[in-house]
Design an enzyme around this catalytic site. Structure first.
Site, mmCIF file in Angstrom:
data_model
loop_
_atom_site.group_PDB
_atom_site.id
_atom_site.type_symbol
_atom_site.label_atom_id
_atom_site.label_comp_id
_atom_site.label_asym_id
_atom_site.label_seq_id
_atom_site.Cartn_x
_atom_site.Cartn_y
_atom_site.Cartn_z
ATOM 1 C CG HIS A 1 43.032 52.851 39.974
ATOM 2 N ND1 HIS A 1 44.198 53.134 39.422
ATOM 3 C CD2 HIS A 1 42.925 52.144 41.048
ATOM 4 C CE1 HIS A 1 44.969 52.326 39.900
ATOM 5 N NE2 HIS A 1 44.196 51.736 41.016
ATOM 6 C CD GLU A 2 40.836 51.604 43.966
ATOM 7 O OE1 GLU A 2 40.959 50.510 43.862
ATOM 8 O OE2 GLU A 2 42.021 52.290 44.114
ATOM 9 C CG HIS B 1 42.065 47.293 41.214
ATOM 10 N ND1 HIS B 1 43.234 46.861 40.436
ATOM 11 C CD2 HIS B 1 42.464 48.467 41.581
ATOM 12 C CE1 HIS B 1 44.359 47.478 40.755
ATOM 13 N NE2 HIS B 1 43.930 48.404 41.398
ATOM 14 C CG HIS C 1 41.734 42.035 36.889
ATOM 15 N ND1 HIS C 1 42.914 42.324 37.098
ATOM 16 C CD2 HIS C 1 41.735 40.772 36.101
ATOM 17 C CE1 HIS C 1 43.710 41.054 36.609
ATOM 18 N NE2 HIS C 1 43.059 40.350 35.972
#
Ligand code: ZN
Length: 681
Positions: A466-467, A470, A473
Site C-alpha cells: 500500500h505505502e 503511494h 505515485h
C-alpha cells in the site's frame, strides 16, 4: 545564528540528517521565512507578474522551505525527542502564521488573478495552468475574496475552529488514557492469546503494578474485545470505549454543535450552501447528491449480505457460545470465534512465508513487471537510524528516475502506523536542471531477531505494498511544476487509488509466487493456506461495508443537511442514518460521535466517504488487469501514462476515463469484496 550549518547544507542532493539538530532548526526557519517575506514583497513591488517573475520565484521559495521543514517534520515522526518536539511545535506555529499571511495577501492574490486573466495564461502548459487554478481556488477557499468585515469574521472562525479541533482531540486522548483495567487473576484472561497477555503484563509493569493492564488504545482494546471470554469485562471495556469524551469536562457534544455551526457559517460566507460543498470544491466527487447516491447504492448492495452475516452470527453465538442476545460487546468476540471455526488459520501461520528480504524482492519484482523499473540499494547515504535503507529507482534504460528511504521496523520514539511522505519533489529547477523525486516509506514491523530474518504477517505485507503504491505515485510522476507533482494537489477521494491498487497483488497467486516461500524450507505457499487466506478475505464484508457507509453518510449529512439550530439533534441524525443503513444497532448509551476525530479534528469533515470512493476506483483499475493479465505491460503503461504520472495537473475523472474508457463503476469493488451475487436483492 550566523553560518547556520543546517541552512548551508539545504542544497545537498539528499538531506543530511546529522545536521538537523534542534538548536539549528528555529533560527534556520526564521531566516528562511523572513527571506521569503522580503522576496514576496519585492516581487509584488515589481511591475512584471508573469510566470517567470511571479509563479517561478514563489515555487522556488516553496521548495526552499520544503527542503528545510520536510526533514524536520519527518524526524519528528521517526526519531522523537523532547527537544525536537518542542522545536517542531514552535515551527508549526510559525509556518501556520506565514501561511495565513500568504492567503490574506490581497496584492499577491490580485497578481495571480491578473496572470490568470491575462494573455500569457493560454500560452502556459497544462501543469502551469493548473498550478494557477489551484492557487486561486485555495485563495478563495481561504476567504481572500471577502469584503474586509467578512474577511475578519472568516479569520476568527478559522482560529476558533482550529482551537476547537485541538480540544476535541485532546478530550478523546485524555478520555482514552483515563481508563485502566487492571486484572489480577489469571482466570479473567481466559481466551486471550499469549502475546496479548504478555503485552498487558508489560503495561502493568511499566506502571509498577502486578497483574495485567488493559487500556482503550487500539492494540489493547481490539484484541481484548475479540478474545476475552469474560462477558462482563467485555461489557465494561466496551462501555468505557463508546462513551469516551461524553460527559463532564471532557464532553465533546457541545464542541460538535459549535464546530458544525462555525463550519456552516464559514461556508455561507464563501457563498456555498453548506460545508459539504466546500469540502467537494477540492474533491473528485461532483456534488452532494453524487456522494449521497453513491453511499445509498453501496448500502443497498451490501445490506442483503450483511443481513445474512448477522443472522449466521446470531445463530452461532446462541448455539455455540451461549449468547442468547448478541450485544455490542459480543460482536467482535463472536465474530472472531466464528472466523476461527470457518477458516481455521491465523496470521501466524502465514508469517514463515513472508521473510523480509523475499517480500522486498517480491515487491520490487512486481514493480518491475508492471512498470519496467529497476530498484537497487545505495549504501553510504545519510539516514536517521541504522535500520533505514536507501534505494535508487532506474527506468528500463538504467536512467535514474527516483529514490526512496525505507524505514521498516518498529522502535521507541517512532510514531506508530505506516505512511509515505514526500522527501524531494520532481521539479524542473529555474536553471533548467531536473530534480528527481525521493520518498520516505515508513512502517512499524518486527525487526530481525539475532541472525533470523524478520517475518512479516500478510497484513503487514499488504501495508508495505500500500505505502509503496503511494510511493510510486510520487516517484513515477512526470510533472515538472512543484504544486502538481506526485501526490501534491491530488483530491483526497482519489489519492488512495494508487496505494489500494497495489494491495491487490498480495492476493494473487501469480504475484505471491514471486516471493511467498517458507523461510526455512523454501517451499511455496501451499494451496491449502492460500485458499483459506482468500476465503477469509471477505469474512463479514457486508457488515463492514455497511459500517463504513453509516459513518460516511452520518458525516456527509451532518455537513450538508443538518442544521445545528434545527429541530434534529446530532444523535437524532445518527439514529436516522442507522434506521436507514445499519443492520446492527448499538446500545443507546453508545456515543461514538464524541470520539469521531477524523471528521471533527482530522480534516475529514464531509470527506469520510473518500475511503470507499477511492476503493471503487482502485478496484476498477485492477479489474482492467484482471481482464487482460495481472502484469499486463500495456495496461500498466496506460495506468502510468494517464494516472500515475500526471500528478494533479489533470482532472482525475478525465484521467480515469482515459485509462478505463469509461467512468468508474462499482462492480469490481463488489466482486472483490464478495458482495456481487446478491446485489439486486
Ligand atoms: Zn494510504
Amino acid at each position: 545564528m550566523k553560518n547556520n550549518p543546517l541552512l548551508q547544507r539545504l542544497n545537498a542532493a539528499l538531506p543530511l540528517f546529522e545536521y538537523i539538530k534542534p538548536e539549528y532548526i528555529l533560527p534556520a526557519l526564521d531566516t528562511t521565512l523572513d527571506e521569503n517575506r522580503a522576496k514576496i514583497f519585492a516581487l509584488l513591488e515589481g511591475d512584471k507578474h508573469d510566470w517567470l517573475h511571479l509563479m517561478q520565484p514563489m515555487e522556488e521559495m516553496d521548495e526552499h522551505l520544503g527542503r528545510l521543514w520536510g526533514p524536520v517534520n519527518h524526524l519528528n515522526a521517526v526519531c522523537d525527542s523532547d527537544d525536537l518536539r518542542s522545536v517542531h511545535q514552535q515551527g508549526l506555529m510559525k509556518l501556520a502564521a506565514y501561511q495565513t499571511e500568504l492567503t490574506q495577501n490581497g496584492a499577491l492574490f490580485s497578481a495571480i488573478k491578473n496572470l490568470y486573466n491575462g494573455p500569457e495564461f493560454q500560452t502556459l502548459n497544462d501543469e502551469r495552468k493548473q498550478v494557477i487554478r489551484h492557487a486561486l481556488r485555495d485563495f478563495r477557499l481561504g476567504g481572500a475574496e471577502l469584503p474586509p468585515k467578512k474577511k475578519e469574521r472568516f479569520k476568527e472562525i478559522q482560529v476558533r475552529l482550529s482551537g476547537l479541533g485541538a480540544r476535541f482531540e485532546q478530550h478523546v486522548l485524555d478520555a482514552t488514557r483515563a481508563f485502566e483495567l487492571y486484572l489480577e487473576h489469571g482466570r479473567d484472561l481466559a481466551g486471550l492469546p499469549q502475546s496479548i497477555r504478555d503485552a498487558a503484563r508489560e503495561r502493568a509493569k511499566v506502571k509498577g503494578r502486578e497483574g495485567w493492564l488493559f487500556t482503550l488504545d487500539a492494540p489493547s482494546y481490539i484484541p481484548f474485545m475479540q478474545y476475552a471470554e469474560n462477558r462482563d469485562l467485555r461489557r465494561q471495556v466496551y462501555t468505557a470505549y463508546v462513551t469516551r469524551a461524553s460527559s463532564g469536562v471532557r464532553n465533546n457534544a457541545p464542541l460538535i454543535v459549535e464546530i458544525l455551526g462555525l463550519k456552516q457559517e464559514a461556508a455561507l460566507l464563501l457563498g456555498y450552501h453548506n460545508y459539504g460543498e466546500v469540502s467537494l470544491a477540492t474533491k473528485m466527487a461532483g456534488d452532494s447528491s453524487e456522494v449521497v447516491d453513491f453511499l445509498h447504492d453501496l448500502a443497498r448492495r451490501g445490506r442483503p449480505h450483511a443481513r445474512q452475516e448477522v443472522a449466521e452470527l446470531k445463530t452461532f453465538a446462541a448455539t455455540e457460545l451461549g449468547l442468547e442476545s448478541l450485544e455490542g460487546w459480543d460482536i467482535p468476540f463472536a465474530s472472531e470465534r466464528l472466523r476461527q471455526r470457518k477458516f481455521n488459520f491465523s496470521q501466524e501461520d502465514l508469517k514463515p512465508y513472508f521473510p523480509e528480504h523475499q517480500v522486498l524482492e517480491g515487491l520490487f519484482a512486481v514493480a518491475k513487471n508492471l512498470y519496467g523499473i529497476v530498484i537497487r540499494e545505495r549504501k553510504k547515504v545519510s539516514v536517521w537510524h541504522p535500520g533505514v535503507r536507501f534505494f535508487d529507482v532506474f527506468n528500463g534504460t538504467e536512467k535514474p528516475i527516483a529514490g526512496f528511504y525505507l524505514d521498516p521496523y518498529a522502535r521507541p520514539h517512532k510514531r506508530g502506523g505506516a505512511w509515505m511522505d514526500e522527501c524531494i519533489m520532481r521539479w524542473r529547477r529555474p536553471d533548467g536542471s531536473l530534480q528527481l523525486p525521493v520518498a520516505y516509506l515508513v512502517c512499524n514491523f518486527d525487526a530481525p531477531l539475532g541472525d533470523k530474518p524478520a517475518l512479516w504477517t500478510h497484513e503487514e505485507v499488504i501495508t508495505l505494498f500500500h505505502e509503496f503504491g503511494h510511493g510510486l505515485h510520487h516517484m513515477l510522476t512526470q510533472m515538472e511544476a512543484l504544486d502538481v507533482s506526485g501526490i501534491r494537489g491530488v483530491p483526497w477521494d482519489a489519492v488512495e487509488l494508487p496505494s489500494q491498487f497495489m494491495e491487490n497483488f498480495c492476493w494473487e497467486r501469480k504475484a505471491l509466487d514471486l516471493f511467498a516461500r517458507h523461510a526455512e524450507t523454501g517451499e511455496k505457499l501451499p494451496d491449502v493456506l492460500f485458499d483459506k487466506m482468500r476465503a477469509a478475505k471477505n469474512f463479514h464484508s457486508g457488515m463492514r461495508t455497511l459500517r463504513q457507509v453509516e459513518f460516511s453518510l452520518f458525516d456527509f449529512l451532518l455537513h450538508t443537511e443538518f442544521s445545528p439550530d434545527g429541530e434534529q439533534s446530532v444523535e437524532g441524525l445518527l439514529d436516522a442514518v442507522r434506521d436507514e443503513v445499519a443492520v446492527l444497532r448499538p446500545p443507546s448509551f453508545n456515543q461514538f460521535q464524541n470520539s469521531f476525530s477524523h471528521i471533527f479534528a482530522g480534516g475529514y469533515a464531509a470527506g469520510y466517504y473518500a475511503y470507499k470512493w477511492a476503493e471503487v476506483l482502485s478496484a476498477d483499475v485492477f479489474s482492467a488487469f484482471e481482464e487482460t493479465e495481472i502484469f499486463d505491460y500495456e495496461t500498466a503503461s496506460s495506468l502510468k501514462r494517464e494516472i500515475l504520472s500526471v500528478g494533479s495537473s489533470r482532472d482525475i475523472m478525465d484521467a480515469f476515463i482515459a485509462f478505463r474508457g469509461r467512468k468508474p463503476a462499482v462492480d469490481a469493488l463488489l466482486r472483490h469484496s464478495g458482495l456481487g451475487s446478491q446485489a439486486t436483492a
